[in-house]
Design a protein around this motif. Structure first.
Motif, PDB file in Angstrom:
ATOM      1  N   VAL A  12     -93.681 -80.525 -19.173  1.00  0.00           N
ATOM      2  CA  VAL A  12     -94.248 -79.813 -20.317  1.00  0.00           C
ATOM      3  C   VAL A  12     -93.453 -80.092 -21.592  1.00  0.00           C
ATOM      4  O   VAL A  12     -92.233 -80.176 -21.561  1.00  0.00           O
ATOM      5  CB  VAL A  12     -94.236 -78.287 -20.067  1.00  0.00           C
ATOM      6  CG1 VAL A  12     -95.010 -77.551 -21.146  1.00  0.00           C
ATOM      7  CG2 VAL A  12     -94.765 -77.932 -18.696  1.00  0.00           C
ATOM      8  N   ASP A  13     -94.175 -80.225 -22.691  1.00  0.00           N
ATOM      9  CA  ASP A  13     -93.562 -80.170 -24.016  1.00  0.00           C
ATOM     10  C   ASP A  13     -94.528 -79.394 -24.912  1.00  0.00           C
ATOM     11  O   ASP A  13     -95.463 -78.771 -24.416  1.00  0.00           O
ATOM     12  CB  ASP A  13     -93.208 -81.550 -24.573  1.00  0.00           C
ATOM     13  CG  ASP A  13     -94.401 -82.435 -24.876  1.00  0.00           C
ATOM     14  OD1 ASP A  13     -95.552 -81.942 -24.909  1.00  0.00           O
ATOM     15  OD2 ASP A  13     -94.199 -83.637 -25.088  1.00  0.00           O
ATOM     16  N   GLY A  14     -94.327 -79.422 -26.185  1.00  0.00           N
ATOM     17  CA  GLY A  14     -95.150 -78.642 -27.090  1.00  0.00           C
ATOM     18  C   GLY A  14     -96.568 -79.138 -27.260  1.00  0.00           C
ATOM     19  O   GLY A  14     -97.397 -78.473 -27.874  1.00  0.00           O
ATOM     20  N   GLU A  15     -96.877 -80.315 -26.711  1.00  0.00           N
ATOM     21  CA  GLU A  15     -98.214 -80.887 -26.869  1.00  0.00           C
ATOM     22  C   GLU A  15     -98.856 -81.339 -25.565  1.00  0.00           C
ATOM     23  O   GLU A  15    -100.062 -81.466 -25.484  1.00  0.00           O
ATOM     24  CB  GLU A  15     -98.154 -82.091 -27.814  1.00  0.00           C
ATOM     25  CG  GLU A  15     -97.701 -81.730 -29.211  1.00  0.00           C
ATOM     26  CD  GLU A  15     -97.544 -82.943 -30.096  1.00  0.00           C
ATOM     27  OE1 GLU A  15     -97.750 -84.070 -29.622  1.00  0.00           O
ATOM     28  OE2 GLU A  15     -97.212 -82.747 -31.274  1.00  0.00           O
ATOM     29  N   ARG A  16     -98.057 -81.615 -24.563  1.00  0.00           N
ATOM     30  CA  ARG A  16     -98.574 -82.221 -23.327  1.00  0.00           C
ATOM     31  C   ARG A  16     -98.140 -81.414 -22.109  1.00  0.00           C
ATOM     32  O   ARG A  16     -97.041 -80.872 -22.075  1.00  0.00           O
ATOM     33  CB  ARG A  16     -98.039 -83.653 -23.241  1.00  0.00           C
ATOM     34  CG  ARG A  16     -98.732 -84.475 -22.198  1.00  0.00           C
ATOM     35  CD  ARG A  16     -98.481 -85.955 -22.398  1.00  0.00           C
ATOM     36  NE  ARG A  16     -99.111 -86.672 -21.309  1.00  0.00           N
ATOM     37  CZ  ARG A  16     -98.590 -87.693 -20.689  1.00  0.00           C
ATOM     38  NH1 ARG A  16     -97.432 -88.181 -21.063  1.00  0.00           N
ATOM     39  NH2 ARG A  16     -99.235 -88.280 -19.696  1.00  0.00           N
ATOM     40  N   PHE A  17     -99.015 -81.386 -21.100  1.00  0.00           N
ATOM     41  CA  PHE A  17     -98.751 -80.677 -19.850  1.00  0.00           C
ATOM     42  C   PHE A  17     -99.297 -81.529 -18.717  1.00  0.00           C
ATOM     43  O   PHE A  17    -100.499 -81.793 -18.657  1.00  0.00           O
ATOM     44  CB  PHE A  17     -99.422 -79.308 -19.894  1.00  0.00           C
ATOM     45  CG  PHE A  17     -99.326 -78.503 -18.627  1.00  0.00           C
ATOM     46  CD1 PHE A  17     -98.172 -78.471 -17.867  1.00  0.00           C
ATOM     47  CD2 PHE A  17    -100.404 -77.736 -18.208  1.00  0.00           C
ATOM     48  CE1 PHE A  17     -98.088 -77.711 -16.714  1.00  0.00           C
ATOM     49  CE2 PHE A  17    -100.340 -76.962 -17.063  1.00  0.00           C
ATOM     50  CZ  PHE A  17     -99.173 -76.950 -16.318  1.00  0.00           C
ATOM     51  N   GLY A  69     -96.512 -74.039 -24.819  1.00  0.00           N
ATOM     52  CA  GLY A  69     -95.599 -73.725 -23.720  1.00  0.00           C
ATOM     53  C   GLY A  69     -95.991 -72.433 -23.024  1.00  0.00           C
ATOM     54  O   GLY A  69     -95.964 -72.342 -21.790  1.00  0.00           O
ATOM     55  N   ALA A  70     -96.376 -71.428 -23.803  1.00  0.00           N
ATOM     56  CA  ALA A  70     -96.823 -70.155 -23.224  1.00  0.00           C
ATOM     57  C   ALA A  70     -98.097 -70.357 -22.412  1.00  0.00           C
ATOM     58  O   ALA A  70     -98.245 -69.790 -21.319  1.00  0.00           O
ATOM     59  CB  ALA A  70     -97.059 -69.125 -24.333  1.00  0.00           C
ATOM     60  N   ALA A  71     -99.010 -71.183 -22.912  1.00  0.00           N
ATOM     61  CA  ALA A  71    -100.259 -71.457 -22.186  1.00  0.00           C
ATOM     62  C   ALA A  71     -99.977 -72.183 -20.874  1.00  0.00           C
ATOM     63  O   ALA A  71    -100.615 -71.912 -19.854  1.00  0.00           O
ATOM     64  CB  ALA A  71    -101.209 -72.272 -23.059  1.00  0.00           C
ATOM     65  N   ALA A  72     -99.014 -73.101 -20.885  1.00  0.00           N
ATOM     66  CA  ALA A  72     -98.637 -73.805 -19.652  1.00  0.00           C
ATOM     67  C   ALA A  72     -98.075 -72.818 -18.634  1.00  0.00           C
ATOM     68  O   ALA A  72     -98.408 -72.875 -17.442  1.00  0.00           O
ATOM     69  CB  ALA A  72     -97.624 -74.906 -19.955  1.00  0.00           C
ATOM     70  N   ALA A  73     -97.230 -71.892 -19.095  1.00  0.00           N
ATOM     71  CA  ALA A  73     -96.674 -70.882 -18.194  1.00  0.00           C
ATOM     72  C   ALA A  73     -97.778 -70.002 -17.621  1.00  0.00           C
ATOM     73  O   ALA A  73     -97.770 -69.680 -16.428  1.00  0.00           O
ATOM     74  CB  ALA A  73     -95.640 -70.026 -18.934  1.00  0.00           C
ATOM     75  N   GLU A  74     -98.743 -69.640 -18.447  1.00  0.00           N
ATOM     76  CA  GLU A  74     -99.853 -68.812 -17.974  1.00  0.00           C
ATOM     77  C   GLU A  74    -100.701 -69.555 -16.943  1.00  0.00           C
ATOM     78  O   GLU A  74    -101.154 -68.966 -15.957  1.00  0.00           O
ATOM     79  CB  GLU A  74    -100.699 -68.353 -19.157  1.00  0.00           C
ATOM     80  CG  GLU A  74     -99.966 -67.348 -20.042  1.00  0.00           C
ATOM     81  CD  GLU A  74    -100.600 -67.129 -21.396  1.00  0.00           C
ATOM     82  OE1 GLU A  74    -101.663 -67.734 -21.687  1.00  0.00           O
ATOM     83  OE2 GLU A  74    -100.030 -66.358 -22.191  1.00  0.00           O
ATOM     84  N   THR A  96     -89.334 -75.489 -25.469  1.00  0.00           N
ATOM     85  CA  THR A  96     -90.532 -75.136 -24.695  1.00  0.00           C
ATOM     86  C   THR A  96     -90.151 -74.371 -23.438  1.00  0.00           C
ATOM     87  O   THR A  96     -90.791 -73.370 -23.090  1.00  0.00           O
ATOM     88  CB  THR A  96     -91.327 -76.404 -24.329  1.00  0.00           C
ATOM     89  OG1 THR A  96     -91.707 -77.078 -25.533  1.00  0.00           O
ATOM     90  CG2 THR A  96     -92.559 -76.078 -23.522  1.00  0.00           C
ATOM     91  N   LEU A  97     -89.090 -74.813 -22.758  1.00  0.00           N
ATOM     92  CA  LEU A  97     -88.653 -74.134 -21.542  1.00  0.00           C
ATOM     93  C   LEU A  97     -88.239 -72.698 -21.837  1.00  0.00           C
ATOM     94  O   LEU A  97     -88.578 -71.777 -21.089  1.00  0.00           O
ATOM     95  CB  LEU A  97     -87.499 -74.898 -20.887  1.00  0.00           C
ATOM     96  CG  LEU A  97     -87.000 -74.367 -19.556  1.00  0.00           C
ATOM     97  CD1 LEU A  97     -88.104 -74.340 -18.514  1.00  0.00           C
ATOM     98  CD2 LEU A  97     -85.836 -75.218 -19.054  1.00  0.00           C
ATOM     99  N   GLY A  98     -87.546 -72.500 -22.956  1.00  0.00           N
ATOM    100  CA  GLY A  98     -87.159 -71.142 -23.336  1.00  0.00           C
ATOM    101  C   GLY A  98     -88.357 -70.249 -23.562  1.00  0.00           C
ATOM    102  O   GLY A  98     -88.374 -69.083 -23.151  1.00  0.00           O
ATOM    103  N   GLU A  99     -89.390 -70.791 -24.210  1.00  0.00           N
ATOM    104  CA  GLU A  99     -90.605 -70.001 -24.441  1.00  0.00           C
ATOM    105  C   GLU A  99     -91.327 -69.740 -23.120  1.00  0.00           C
ATOM    106  O   GLU A  99     -91.824 -68.639 -22.877  1.00  0.00           O
ATOM    107  CB  GLU A  99     -91.529 -70.711 -25.421  1.00  0.00           C
ATOM    108  CG  GLU A  99     -92.769 -69.928 -25.769  1.00  0.00           C
ATOM    109  CD  GLU A  99     -92.499 -68.588 -26.442  1.00  0.00           C
ATOM    110  OE1 GLU A  99     -93.342 -67.688 -26.292  1.00  0.00           O
ATOM    111  OE2 GLU A  99     -91.462 -68.419 -27.110  1.00  0.00           O
TER     112      GLU A  99
END
Length: 135
Positions: A12-17, A69-74, A96-99
């Motif tokens: 994950v990064d701020g644009e890609r998952f 990042g939040a959307a990836a976690a969700e 991103t990991l912190g978020e």
């Protein structure tokens, strides 16, 4: 780092998952791409803690990247709660990991085999495997 056989690896990064799976051994990972989910970043809760003027002026904080990042976690939370993920390693850039950590559900935390705070989304699979093995 020990990456269990058949473990999912979230890149994950701020644009890609990207979601990968380890088909190799725990200390000799062999990754294959499973999916690249399309996310709808709607959770801009990070904006509350990133409202300082200095960060806005310097452009250090991109709320769209943090929302991704939040959307990836969700997305990962939903898969963990549905029992579709047993073991998981998350590889993400530090911001991103912190978020993402702020949004982990307890079910996701229980399945977490490890985290690597590096930006590797643009790297080929063999470099990601080496980073995973040496972590």
């Amino acid at each position: 780092m020990k990456c269990p056989h058949k473990a999912h690896v979230a890149l994950v990064d701020g644009e890609r998952f990207v979601v990968l799976r380890n088909t190799g051994q725990p200390f000799e990972p062999k990754l294959e791409k499973i999916a690249e989910p399309s996310l709808d970043p709607t959770n801009f809760s990070a904006g509350v803690k990133h409202q300082d003027k200095a960060g806005q002026i310097k452009g250090n904080t991109d709320l769209n990247e943090l929302a991704h990042g939040a959307a990836a976690a969700e997305w990962l939370n939903a898969k963990a709660k549905a029992g579709e993920i047993d073991d998981l390693v998350i590889i993400a850039d530090p911001k991103t990991l912190g978020e993402m950590r702020r949004h982990y559900h307890v079910e996701l935390k229980n399945r977490l085999a490890g985290e690597i705070d590096k930006a590797l989304t643009g790297e080929p699979l063999d470099r990601i495997e080496k980073a995973l093995a040496s972590a």
